[in-house]
Design a protein around this motif. Structure first.
Motif, short mmCIF file in Angstrom:
data_model
loop_
_atom_site.label_atom_id
_atom_site.label_comp_id
_atom_site.label_asym_id
_atom_site.label_seq_id
_atom_site.Cartn_x
_atom_site.Cartn_y
_atom_site.Cartn_z
N PRO A 239 0.78 -1.31 -0.09
CA PRO A 239 0.05 0.02 0.03
C PRO A 239 1.00 1.28 -0.01
O PRO A 239 0.30 2.34 -0.54
N THR A 240 1.98 1.09 0.51
CA THR A 240 2.74 2.47 0.59
C THR A 240 3.77 2.83 -0.53
O THR A 240 4.33 3.74 -0.63
N LEU A 241 3.65 1.91 -1.58
CA LEU A 241 4.46 1.77 -2.75
C LEU A 241 3.31 2.53 -4.01
O LEU A 241 2.41 1.95 -3.85
N ASN A 242 3.91 3.28 -4.70
CA ASN A 242 3.25 3.38 -5.97
C ASN A 242 3.13 2.36 -7.01
O ASN A 242 3.79 1.22 -6.74
N ALA A 243 2.44 2.62 -7.86
CA ALA A 243 2.34 1.50 -9.12
C ALA A 243 3.43 0.95 -9.50
O ALA A 243 3.80 -0.41 -9.60
N LEU A 244 4.40 2.01 -9.74
CA LEU A 244 5.66 1.70 -10.81
C LEU A 244 6.67 0.89 -9.60
O LEU A 244 7.08 -0.07 -9.95
N GLU A 245 6.61 1.26 -8.46
CA GLU A 245 7.30 0.59 -7.60
C GLU A 245 6.72 -0.63 -7.21
O GLU A 245 7.51 -1.67 -7.04
N ASN A 246 5.53 -1.03 -7.20
CA ASN A 246 5.05 -2.17 -6.96
C ASN A 246 5.32 -3.08 -7.83
O ASN A 246 5.92 -4.39 -7.89
N ILE A 247 5.48 -2.59 -9.12
CA ILE A 247 5.62 -3.57 -10.40
C ILE A 247 7.24 -4.02 -10.26
O ILE A 247 7.58 -4.95 -10.97
N THR A 248 8.04 -3.00 -9.97
CA THR A 248 9.52 -3.42 -10.13
C THR A 248 9.99 -4.06 -8.96
O THR A 248 11.29 -4.37 -8.82
N LEU A 249 9.18 -4.06 -7.87
CA LEU A 249 9.61 -4.42 -6.44
C LEU A 249 10.36 -5.80 -6.21
O LEU A 249 11.60 -5.89 -6.02
N PRO A 250 9.79 -6.76 -7.24
CA PRO A 250 10.63 -8.07 -7.07
C PRO A 250 11.94 -7.93 -7.82
O PRO A 250 13.10 -8.48 -7.00
N MET A 251 11.97 -7.27 -8.84
CA MET A 251 13.39 -6.89 -9.43
C MET A 251 14.24 -6.09 -8.52
O MET A 251 15.69 -6.16 -8.51
N ASP A 252 13.66 -5.16 -7.86
CA ASP A 252 14.60 -4.27 -6.95
C ASP A 252 15.07 -5.02 -6.03
O ASP A 252 16.32 -4.95 -5.48
N ILE A 253 14.39 -5.85 -5.28
CA ILE A 253 14.67 -6.94 -4.28
C ILE A 253 15.78 -7.71 -4.62
O ILE A 253 16.92 -7.85 -4.05
N ALA A 254 15.84 -8.19 -5.82
CA ALA A 254 16.81 -9.06 -6.50
C ALA A 254 17.99 -8.21 -6.92
O ALA A 254 18.91 -8.74 -7.34
N GLY A 255 17.85 -7.00 -6.96
CA GLY A 255 18.94 -6.09 -7.43
C GLY A 255 19.29 -6.21 -8.95
O GLY A 255 20.28 -6.03 -9.45
N ARG A 256 18.25 -6.52 -9.61
CA ARG A 256 17.94 -6.72 -11.16
C ARG A 256 17.62 -5.36 -11.74
O ARG A 256 16.54 -4.64 -11.35
N LYS A 257 18.23 -4.83 -13.06
CA LYS A 257 17.32 -3.74 -13.71
C LYS A 257 16.33 -4.30 -14.67
O LYS A 257 16.91 -5.21 -15.32
N PRO A 258 15.26 -3.84 -14.59
CA PRO A 258 14.48 -4.00 -15.61
C PRO A 258 14.69 -3.81 -16.96
O PRO A 258 15.31 -2.79 -17.21
N ASP A 259 14.24 -4.63 -17.97
CA ASP A 259 14.64 -4.45 -19.22
C ASP A 259 13.28 -3.37 -19.74
O ASP A 259 12.20 -3.73 -20.03
N GLN A 260 14.03 -1.84 -19.87
CA GLN A 260 13.17 -0.89 -20.02
C GLN A 260 11.88 -0.94 -21.04
O GLN A 260 10.96 -0.70 -21.10
#
Ligand code: ADP
Ligand code: MG
Length: 290
Positions: free
Chosen positions: A115-136
């Motif tokens: 709830p405290t993260l916005n949509a984009l942060e929610n979308i990229t959260l699993p990759m952020d945790i894994a320390g991976r950059k999304p394929d833009q």
């Protein structure tokens, strides 16, 4: 009507591309003693790689449990689950967490957004945790296809249910997992948003070679799949290739008729729970119930 077991066991497919996941004698019991519930009863199943598989069955038949066990989100009581060449039922928790993170996307019935993260942060959260950059480029495609471009800075509470489901969908797809599990992904969506999600999943299979397994109550949603597996009482009781909304609806009606006459053999045996909750006798499958 039932498939002769000697000829072909439903759920066991030979595919030229092999299996993205498979289970043998998969058993899952909840509770113990007199209150034990056998949610999965020695299931053998192959999930063909690069295919779209739908899972249907009455409420309580074990659909969500099957998805959770195949995705390594739940422990099993017996049997084996494999993702590709890896038997995940043997993995230690840390190895399992990594495999899930790297290779599996999961869309839950409830959105499970932070709830405290916005949509984009929610979308990229699993990759952020894994320390991976999304394929833009891929991320942009996911966001635009799901119509989320204008909502990326909104938090879940500021989004409609349909928009939240689309964020959950984008989160499952963002890391481009080889295997996507979706538990009633369209259950809370209006028909237009639901169709967009289904088209996106279909496209992920056809254009990108991803593997999708989706639970649904809706014959129109199941019609997007290559194969429908029918579950009853924790077992795979039937399958249907090249489904259409009409043929799926007919099959569900046949199961209901069998149960009504007390013949069994359909997705739910007489006296099984989930009876009043299953597809209505009028053939209209309510969506998004359990
Ligand atoms: P479906 O998704 O087809 O509706 P589920 O996989 O959720 O079915 O549940 C299968 C059976 O297992 C049901 O009888 C359900 O009540 C039971 N069950 C599911 N989860 C639990 C749990 N955490 N504890 C006890 N029983 C459970
Ligand atoms: Mg369920």
């Amino acid at each position: 009507m039932s498939t002769p077991a000697a000829q072909h066991a439903p759920g066991l497919a030979s595919s030229e591309n092999g299996t993205a996941a498979h289970a043998r004698a998969l058993t899952k019991a909840y509770g113990s003693g007199e209150t034990t519930v056998l949610a999965l009863d020695s299931v053998d199943v192959d999930i063909a790689r690069g295919r779209f598989t739908a899972v249907m069955g009455p409420s309580g038949s074990g659909k969500s449990t099957l998805m959770h066990c195949l995705a390594g989100l739940d422990t099993v009581s017996g049997g084996e689950v494999w993702i590709g060449d890896t038997e995940i039922t043997r993995l230690k928790e840390r190895e399992l967490t990594r495999l899930r993170r790297d290779r599996i996307g999961f869309m839950f019935q409830s959105f499970n957004l932070i709830p405290t993260l916005n949509a984009l942060e929610n979308i990229t959260l699993p990759m952020d945790i894994a320390g991976r950059k999304p394929d833009q480029a891929w991320l942009d495609q996911v966001i635009d296809t799901l119509g989320l471009r204008g909502r990326l800075r909104h938090r879940p509470a500021q989004l409609s249910g349909g928009q939240q489901q689309r964020v959950a969908c984008a989160r499952a797809l963002a890391s481009r997992p080889e295997l996507i599990f979706a538990d009633e992904p369209t259950g809370n969506l209006d028909s237009r948003s639901g169709l967009e999600v289904l088209d996106f999943l279909r496209n992920a299979v056809d254009e990108l070679g991803q593997t999708v397994v989706m639970v649904t109550h809706d014959p129109r949603a199941a019609a997007h799949a290559d194969l429908v597996l029918f579950l009853g009482d924790g077992r795979i009781v039937d399958e249907m290739g090249r489904p259409t909304a009409e043929t799926v609806l007919e099959r569900l009606k046949q199961f209901d008729a069998h149960r009504g006459r007390g013949e069994g053999g359909g997705p739910a045996e007489p006296g099984a729970d989930g009876g009043p909750d299953s597809t209505g006798a009028d053939g209209v499958a309510p969506v998004g119930r359990d």
